[in-house]
Each structure stands twice: as C-alpha cells, then as structure tokens.
Design an enzyme around this catalytic site. Structure first.
Site, PDB file in Angstrom:
ATOM      1  N   ASP A 108      44.764   5.581  33.919  1.00 44.26           N
ATOM      2  CA  ASP A 108      45.195   4.263  33.431  1.00 44.26           C
ATOM      3  C   ASP A 108      44.938   4.103  31.929  1.00 44.26           C
ATOM      4  OD1 ASP A 108      46.465   3.059  35.528  1.00 44.26           O
ATOM      5  OD2 ASP A 108      44.670   2.109  36.341  1.00 44.26           O
ATOM      6  N   ILE A 186      33.723  -1.867  50.223  1.00 45.24           N
ATOM      7  CA  ILE A 186      32.266  -1.927  50.056  1.00 45.24           C
ATOM      8  C   ILE A 186      31.895  -1.529  48.630  1.00 45.24           C
ATOM      9  CG2 ILE A 186      30.100  -0.791  50.721  1.00 45.24           C
ATOM     10  CD1 ILE A 186      31.160  -0.721  53.584  1.00 45.24           C
ATOM     11  N   PRO A 227      49.215 -12.003  53.908  1.00 44.10           N
ATOM     12  CA  PRO A 227      48.253 -11.032  53.362  1.00 44.10           C
ATOM     13  C   PRO A 227      47.619 -11.531  52.056  1.00 44.10           C
ATOM     14  CG  PRO A 227      50.268  -9.916  54.029  1.00 44.10           C
ATOM     15  CD  PRO A 227      50.546 -11.387  54.124  1.00 44.10           C
ATOM     16  N   CYS A 418      47.883  24.123  26.670  1.00 45.92           N
ATOM     17  CA  CYS A 418      46.567  24.565  27.143  1.00 45.92           C
ATOM     18  C   CYS A 418      46.707  25.818  28.011  1.00 45.92           C
ATOM     19  CB  CYS A 418      45.832  23.423  27.821  1.00 45.92           C
ATOM     20  SG  CYS A 418      44.051  23.623  27.683  1.00 45.92           S
ATOM     21  N   MET A 421      49.775  27.601  27.151  1.00 43.99           N
ATOM     22  CA  MET A 421      49.702  28.417  25.933  1.00 43.99           C
ATOM     23  C   MET A 421      48.978  29.726  26.255  1.00 43.99           C
ATOM     24  SD  MET A 421      46.907  29.072  23.668  1.00 43.99           S
ATOM     25  CE  MET A 421      46.575  29.303  21.931  1.00 43.99           C
ATOM     26  N   GLN A 422      47.915  29.641  27.048  1.00 43.79           N
ATOM     27  CA  GLN A 422      47.161  30.849  27.395  1.00 43.79           C
ATOM     28  C   GLN A 422      48.050  31.825  28.172  1.00 43.79           C
ATOM     29  OE1 GLN A 422      43.599  29.317  29.329  1.00 43.79           O
ATOM     30  NE2 GLN A 422      42.772  28.509  27.411  1.00 43.79           N
ATOM     31  N   HIS A 544      45.980  19.173  23.760  1.00 42.29           N
ATOM     32  CA  HIS A 544      46.836  18.362  24.638  1.00 42.29           C
ATOM     33  C   HIS A 544      47.539  17.267  23.834  1.00 42.29           C
ATOM     34  CE1 HIS A 544      45.353  19.787  28.608  1.00 42.29           C
ATOM     35  NE2 HIS A 544      44.319  20.138  27.871  1.00 42.29           N
ATOM     36  N   GLU A 546      50.040  15.584  24.600  1.00 44.73           N
ATOM     37  CA  GLU A 546      50.566  14.512  25.458  1.00 44.73           C
ATOM     38  C   GLU A 546      49.695  13.260  25.453  1.00 44.73           C
ATOM     39  OE1 GLU A 546      49.286  17.366  26.491  1.00 44.73           O
ATOM     40  OE2 GLU A 546      48.208  17.208  28.393  1.00 44.73           O
TER      41      GLU A 546
HETATM   42  N1  GLN Z   1      41.595  26.545  32.325  1.00 40.92           N
HETATM   43  C1  GLN Z   1      41.838  26.731  30.936  1.00 40.92           C
HETATM   44  C2  GLN Z   1      40.554  26.599  30.112  1.00 40.92           C
HETATM   45  O1  GLN Z   1      39.584  26.046  30.577  1.00 40.92           O
HETATM   46  C3  GLN Z   1      42.876  25.735  30.435  1.00 40.92           C
HETATM   47  C4  GLN Z   1      42.461  24.315  30.575  1.00 40.92           C
HETATM   48  C5  GLN Z   1      43.599  23.346  30.510  1.00 40.92           C
HETATM   49  O2  GLN Z   1      44.762  23.687  30.708  1.00 40.92           O
HETATM   50  N2  GLN Z   1      43.272  22.065  30.303  1.00 40.92           N
HETATM   51  O3  GLN Z   1      40.500  27.043  28.991  1.00 40.92           O
END
Ligand code: GLN
Length: 570
Positions: A108, A186, A227, A418, A421-422, A544, A546
C-alpha cells in the site's frame, strides 16, 4: 451595570496593553499561531470483508487534501506479528515495497507514493511485531521498572506514539492512518483501542472513516445494508463511532439507501459516501471528489477548504490512459505471475510509462517455470518488449534465462530488474563467453564461474530479516549509454533489495565481449547496470526503479523501455 463596568474596564486595559505592545504582538502572532497548529488525524478502518481497497481510498482522499494545499501523509498499521513483510512470500502478502530509508513495507505504501508523488519511510508502516519488539526492548532496558507491562496502556501507548511521531517529525497538517485487517479481528483489537483513546484525547482533531461493503444480491435484485449495520455495530462495541462511511458497491447508492444506512449507524447522510467500483484505481480520487469526501472530511475536522483541488495533471493522465493512440505487447516474465499483486509496482510503472508514450500496454504475464528453449519463440515471438522480474531462489530461473536469450538474440527490447539483471549476466556468460556452468552463487554456491556472487558484507550475516542491501544508493552513469539517455543525468539514486551482485572480477571480460557496465556505485564501484550497446535496447539494473514511478513522474527507465518497444513494433 456592574458587569458592564467590569467589562468596560477589561476592554480599556486590553486596548492600553495592545497599544503599548502592538509591535511585539504583531511579531508574536505568527509564532503563536504556528505553535498552536495541531495535526489532524484521520483513521481508516475496514469492515465486512478484506480487500475493499482501504489503501486506494486513503490514497485518493490524501490526493484530494494535498491538491487543496495541505501537507498530508498516509501510514499503514499492519496487525501481523512479523517485524516487516520482508521475510514474507509474495503469495502471502503481495509485493514487498521498499522505501528510500531501506524499510521493507506493505505494498500500500507504493500506492501512497504513486498518488501523492512524495516519499514514505519506515515510520509509514508499523506492524504488531515492531510494536511488541519496541515495548519488550523498553521493558528489558528497565523503562517500566516496577510495572506490569500490559496491552493497555503499554501496547496502545506505543501505537499512539508511532502515529503521533510521524506527524511531529515531519510537520504534516494531516496524517491518514490505515488500520490493516477487518474490524472484529482479534489481532486488530489493540489498534482500534488506540484509535478510541486518541478520539477521546484529541477530540476534534480526529475522525474515523469506516470502509464497508454494500453487497448486491442478484436473486433479490437489491443492495443490502445489513452487513454494514453489523460492521458499524462491531466498531461501536469497541467504543468507536465512525464519522464517515465509505460504502463499496457495484451499483449506485440511492438516497433511500443512504438514509437507511445513516439512520442505523449514527452517521450524517452527507457522510455516507458511495465508493463505486472503478475501471482503474486512478479514477478513485475523482469519484471521491464527486462524492465530496474531502469537503465532508475538512468540515468534520474544522479545517478550511482552501482552494478547490487542482487536479489538472491527474486528469490529463487519466485522459491519456483512457484514449491511447496505440497498443503494444509486453511480456512480464516471473514466477509469481498468478498473483498480480506480487509485481504491483512494476505493473503500475508500466501503466505510467505507457501513458507517457500515448500507448496502452497490454501486459502478458508469463510463468517462467513453463518457458523452455522449445516453446520460447511461440510464447514470446509476438512481444514488443520483454521484462524479466526480480525474485529469489531457483524456481523459474531456467525459464527466465530462456527469455533473456530470446530477447538478446532476436533484438527485442529487454529490461531486467534485480534478479532479471542477474539472469541477463548469467545468460551472457554462458552463451557469449562460453562459460556453460556460470551461475549465481545464490543458486549454485559451487559454480566455477560465479558471475553473480554474494556481496562481501552479506557473507557473515546470520539473520535473514532486514539484512539485505536495502534502500537508496547512488549510481553513476556512463555518458552515451542507454541508461544515461533515459535519465539524462550523470548520477541517480535508486532503491535496492538484494544480497548478490555482479562479480567485478569479470567486468573486463564482459565488456570486451559486448556487455558494458554502464552504471556503478560511485563509492564501491559495484556494478548496478549492464547494457548491450549493439542491441536496440538491452538494459539490466540491479536496483528497483519501479518503486519510484508515480503518476506525475513516470520513471524514465520504464518510459525508455516502452519507447524502445514502440520502436520495435514499428
Ligand atoms: N535474489 C537476488 C539477490 O538477492 C535478487 C533479489 C531481487 O530480485 N530483489 O541478489
């Protein structure tokens, strides 16, 4: 007569005092006015069922108040016992959103940032786990020496402190606090109790908005209010009278229904707000404005209405969203694609970037587990761009690698984020450098070619929660690269969440073969971005992007990727 004389004397002495000290008073007035300014608190609770969209209603209200000139923030209180959602599987809780200060938070907060175009922080998301941890640490320190530590007052005080601290530290006019879960659970009881106490202590400075459901029974052809009546009763049993009801409904609420709801819940009729299903979440601020939710809120809080909200930019965005000039197809390759919430910020950033390119982006959610060398061309062949998503662990990795290979060899615009890319780095090592056993140490710690290796500072860590490389770090960009062109800047700051990194030992070899490190951390030289300059658009980022895309500030990298995909279509 006596009273008149006394009053006359009073006036005379006051005017004498005023005349003598008028300059001092003129200077002091703004200071006193500023110091006596109190923050207003809006609590948003939910009833009847979960998933009613408290986050979107809160963000929409905040947007309207911000557009009137108020400094507003939104906070989410989550009643689960995890310290934060960082250790949760996305299937449990959707995406984990990351803030600049490195907090792993509820998704959120992403909506709050996208709507308000202002950053949140750790203080904007508190869980029961964190509340209890703080209280227990205080107990161990001896802060409560001699006292029995209890839910009331110690846990509720801690909750109240976390709400008020956010206002005090940042000087907000209004703090909107969304209480996670549904009234009657609860685990949310201490939060509702904290709300009750604040309503009592701060009187006119607090209001409660209760979000509820008015279901439509098709067999009866009717909307049903029962409701909602029960849900408000549950809140009243906890000592909280809601000031405003936001009623989620598939059909319009007519006056008769509004009157009925008002009568049963002690809420004034103008404060029974219709929250009709919308075709896009970005319509909700305008729907709430049409219902005058902001006006009712300001009246109840005794605040001035200031200017009418200026939503020009927002309306332009909506107009473009609803009237695209063209359509493109983007594949989002990931392993949690059955649950769209797992990639919330990515899919919203794609929407923002589409609007900025006057295009409607059709996202194809591709399950990476099912992608193979044999089917990749038929699954991805028609795509204008391919995005490989972040993630953890080995499931779906082989399919992600196939998606990268296909994008690279077929010249389809590629965006790896992330883990994405790896994967691009591993695929290049295997298929271009010829290191067929190359891998990330996350999946194969014994690989002879650890092109993605564990970060040095991660090697000695024992705890998993909150220990990744988290939050904002600087990244220096290489001139003339695609990424430089997208940002049009030498240096940027982006948010991170990872333990593994590009192994710098291989940089030269990669660059000679055509994959260039175009973004590095200015202090550690850690490779943050890789590109293939001979490809139309092939960009992998360790961070990231995004998380930083908003409605009024679509992220430049997403905008660049969609632009490249549009060119690919042409
Ligand atoms: N698992 C990978 C790392 O820890 C990439 C993490 C991810 O995509 N947020 O480096």
């Amino acid at each position: 007569m006596k009273r008149f004389i006394t009053r006359g004397k009073h006036v005379n002495s006051f005017s004498f005092f005023f005349r003598e000290n008028r300059f001092l008073l003129l200077i002091l007035y703004p200071v006193v006015a500023f110091m006596s300014k109190s923050t207003k608190y809006i609590f948003v609770t939910g009833g009847v069922t979960s998933s009613l969209g408290k986050g979107i209603v809160s963000a929409s209200l905040a947007k309207l108040l911000q557009a009137r000139g108020y400094a507003v923030t939104i906070q989410k209180l989550d009643p689960y016992i995890n310290i934060d959602p960082g250790t949760l599987n996305p299937y449990e809780h959707g995406e984990c959103f990351v803030t600049d200060d490195g907090a792993e938070t509820d998704l959120d907060l992403g909506h709050y940032e996208r709507f308000l175009n202002s950053p949140t922080s750790q203080a904007n998301n508190i869980t029961t786990g964190r509340i209890y941890k703080n209280v227990i640490e205080k107990e161990r320190r001896g802060d409560f020496l001699g006292k029995t530590v209890q839910v009331i007052p110690h846990i509720t005080d801690e909750i109240k402190d976390r709400i008020q601290e956010l206002a005090e530290k940042n000087d907000f006019d209004i703090v909107i606090t969304e209480i996670g879960g549904t009234v009657g659970d609860i685990e949310s009881l201490p939060y509702v109790e904290a709300v009750r106490q604040m309503m009592w202590e701060l009187e006119d400075d607090c209001i409660v908005i209760h979000l509820t459901l008015i279901p439509y029974l098709s067999a009866a052809g009717e909307l049903k209010t029962k409701p909602t009546q029960h849900s408000v009763k549950a809140l009243l049993e906890l000592g909280v009278q809601p000031d405003i009801l936001c009623c989620r409904t598939e059909h319009p609420l007519d006056l008769g229904l509004r009157k009925k709801i008002a009568r049963f819940t002690n809420v004034s009729i103008n404060a029974v707000i219709e929250a009709k299903d919308a075709s896009t979440i970005y319509d909700v601020p305008l729907l709430m404005q049409a219902e005058e939710l902001d006006v009712v809120v300001l009246d109840k809080l005794g605040l001035s209405k200031k200017q009418t909200p200026d939503l020009t930019e927002w309306k332009d965005f909506l107009d473009k969203l609803k009237n695209p000039k063209t359509t493109i197809d983007i594949a989002l390759v990931g392993k949690y694609v059955e649950l769209k919430d797992a990639y919330k910020s990515i899919s919203e950033a794609i929407i923002h970037a589409g609007v900025s390119n006057d295009a409607k982006v059709k996202v194809h959610w591709i399950q990476s587990d099912n992608l193979t060398e044999a089917n990749v061309a038929s699954v991805l062949g028609e795509m204008n761009g391919i995005l490989v998503a972040p993630g953890f662990g080995s499931r779906g990795i082989a399919g992600k690698m196939e998606a990268v290979r296909f994008a690279r060899t077929q010249n389809i615009p590629f965006f790896g984020i992330c883990l994405g890319m790896q994967c691009a780095v591993i695929e290049f090592a295997r298929n271009v450098l010829g290191y067929s056993d190359a891998h990330t140490m996350e999946i194969d710690p014994e690989t002879p070619y650890p092109v993605i290796s564990m970060m040095e500072e991660q090697k000695h860590l024992k705890l998993l929660g909150g220990t990744m490389r988290l939050g904002a770090y600087a990244c220096k960009l290489k001139p003339n690269s695609k990424i430089y062109k997208a940002y049009n800047a030498d240096q940027v700051s982006e948010r991170h969440r990872h333990r593994f990194e590009f192994n710098g030992k291989y940089t030269e070899e990669f660059e000679k073969a055509g994959m260039i490190a175009t973004g590095k951390n200015p202090e550690t030289s850690l490779v943050e971005v890789v590109e293939i300059p001979t490809h139309p658009w092939f960009v992998g980022v360790q961070f990231h992007p995004e998380y930083k895309s908003t409605v009024v500030n679509p992220h430049p990298l997403f905008v660049g990727f969609i632009e490249a995909a549009l060119n690919n279509k042409k």
